[in-house]
Design a protein around this motif. Sequence first.
Motif, PDB file in Angstrom:
ATOM      1  N   GLU A  91       4.021  -5.321   5.345  1.00  0.00           N
ATOM      2  CA  GLU A  91       3.905  -4.569   4.640  1.00  0.00           C
ATOM      3  C   GLU A  91       3.502  -2.842   5.769  1.00  0.00           C
ATOM      4  N   ALA A  92       1.910  -3.049   5.671  1.00  0.00           N
ATOM      5  CA  ALA A  92       2.025  -2.088   6.304  1.00  0.00           C
ATOM      6  C   ALA A  92       1.813  -1.302   8.127  1.00  0.00           C
TER       7      ALA A  92
ATOM      8  N   ARG B 288       0.032  -7.883   3.050  1.00  0.00           N
ATOM      9  CA  ARG B 288       0.347  -6.690   2.995  1.00  0.00           C
ATOM     10  C   ARG B 288       0.081  -5.709   4.560  1.00  0.00           C
TER      11      ARG B 288
ATOM     12  N   HIS C 234      -2.141   6.941   0.831  1.00  0.00           N
ATOM     13  CA  HIS C 234      -3.475   5.577   0.264  1.00  0.00           C
ATOM     14  C   HIS C 234      -4.749   6.827   1.411  1.00  0.00           C
TER      15      HIS C 234
ATOM     16  N   ALA D 274      -7.475  -9.116   7.400  1.00  0.00           N
ATOM     17  CA  ALA D 274      -7.233  -9.458   5.992  1.00  0.00           C
ATOM     18  C   ALA D 274      -7.348 -10.676   5.321  1.00  0.00           C
TER      19      ALA D 274
ATOM     20  N   ARG E 185      -1.915   4.247   5.458  1.00  0.00           N
ATOM     21  CA  ARG E 185      -1.347   2.514   5.468  1.00  0.00           C
ATOM     22  C   ARG E 185      -1.849   1.490   5.527  1.00  0.00           C
TER      23      ARG E 185
ATOM     24  N   LEU F 266      -6.683  -4.794   3.427  1.00  0.00           N
ATOM     25  CA  LEU F 266      -6.739  -4.472   5.342  1.00  0.00           C
ATOM     26  C   LEU F 266      -7.769  -3.221   5.717  1.00  0.00           C
TER      27      LEU F 266
ATOM     28  N   MET G 185       0.643  -1.126   0.258  1.00  0.00           N
ATOM     29  CA  MET G 185       0.218  -0.096  -0.088  1.00  0.00           C
ATOM     30  C   MET G 185       0.557   1.035   0.237  1.00  0.00           C
TER      31      MET G 185
ATOM     32  N   LEU H 119       5.951  -7.140  -2.370  1.00  0.00           N
ATOM     33  CA  LEU H 119       4.521  -8.134  -2.207  1.00  0.00           C
ATOM     34  C   LEU H 119       4.382  -9.027  -2.382  1.00  0.00           C
TER      35      LEU H 119
ATOM     36  N   ARG I 147      -1.339 -12.297  -1.161  1.00  0.00           N
ATOM     37  CA  ARG I 147      -0.891 -10.683  -0.964  1.00  0.00           C
ATOM     38  C   ARG I 147      -1.350 -10.082   0.053  1.00  0.00           C
ATOM     39  N   ALA I 148      -3.166 -10.767   0.536  1.00  0.00           N
ATOM     40  CA  ALA I 148      -3.431  -9.975   1.219  1.00  0.00           C
ATOM     41  C   ALA I 148      -2.897  -9.846   2.936  1.00  0.00           C
TER      42      ALA I 148
ATOM     43  N   ASP J  20      -6.364   0.023   4.596  1.00  0.00           N
ATOM     44  CA  ASP J  20      -7.899   0.955   3.541  1.00  0.00           C
ATOM     45  C   ASP J  20      -8.880   1.528   4.862  1.00  0.00           C
TER      46      ASP J  20
END
Length: 318
Positions: free
Chosen positions: A55-56, A52, A5, A42, A167, A29, A1, A272, A48-49, A169
Amino acid sequence: MLPSHQTERLVADTAGIARAAQLLANGGLVALPTETVYGLAADAGDDRAVARIFEAKGRPRFNPLIVHLTGAEAAARYVQWTDEADRLASAFWPGALTLVLPLRAGHGLSPLVTAGLETVALRVPAHPVARQVLAAAARPVAAPSANPSGRISPTTAAHVLAGLDGRIDAVLDGGACTVGVESTILGLWDVPRLLRPGGIPAEAIEAALGMPLAGPDASPSDGPSAPGQLASHYAPGAPVRLEADGPRPGELFLGFGPMDADLNLSPGGDMLEAAANLFGHLHRLDARGAPIAVAPIPERGLGLAINDRLRRAAAPRD
Ligand code: TXA
Ligand code: MG
């Protein structure tokens, strides 16, 4: 992300809960309230989710996550359910208890959720908003505490935004968490083990089980445990060599970026995607039984967690 965002602020009404479920179904997310702390949720079946999440949070390593479910019936789909698990679930679910059990074949969870282990941590939260999102999403949801790595766990939506605004959703505001500390984690792969103290006191669990809890580590007096399940870290059976320009004779090559390889973490060099593929690719190469050489991975973003895991996999063992 992207850090730029826009994080949606959702109210915990019918529309907000439906929106949260829709975002989860689309690989998004969503920070949501549980009775213990806010979780960063997630889809637990979406590599992938789940990548994330790390990552976040800016987590420098991949540790296994807790999968949140609607009830014990759902749990039994993913793990080898036991009488002990049943007794504990009857006594404490929904609630602040997490059970770690051996995975069932064909479980469909992302290997990133379990950090490649053969066990998975499951919890059925009691918070009505979390329960409604789980029911609407109709999928298992991975959720660590919704804070940046190294910061304290959030117990309000404002705490979540202070750490993760831009970071993630969305954040679903369900008010302050009532328990305020994380769930108690029990290992149930051999004797019941207290892995993390938390919202449900150990004494209450011992009373429900009618036996004392063992500590997190197996000692010889605890008897044999299934190999690979006590290990806190997955490592391939074969030797792993890092920072490789290419394979030496007899080696399998795990690539990153545009190159010839047996498997590639991300031909396009996307971190990612590489994180999402990491455990699955290692397991696939490991199953072929040969030593594994791994291309260099840049030490930035999710690359820190990827390299941390690869270094553990490559470390000398007995
Ligand atoms: O209350 C809670 O448990 C919160 C809310 C959001 O549900 N979640 C939470 O997740 O605290 P997290 O990711 O911060 O902590 C998960 C812990 C990690 O310390 C991890 O080591 C342990 O659970 N864990 C997860 N899977 C495991 C496994 N297969 N074996 C051993 N430990 C595991
Ligand atoms: Mg945490």
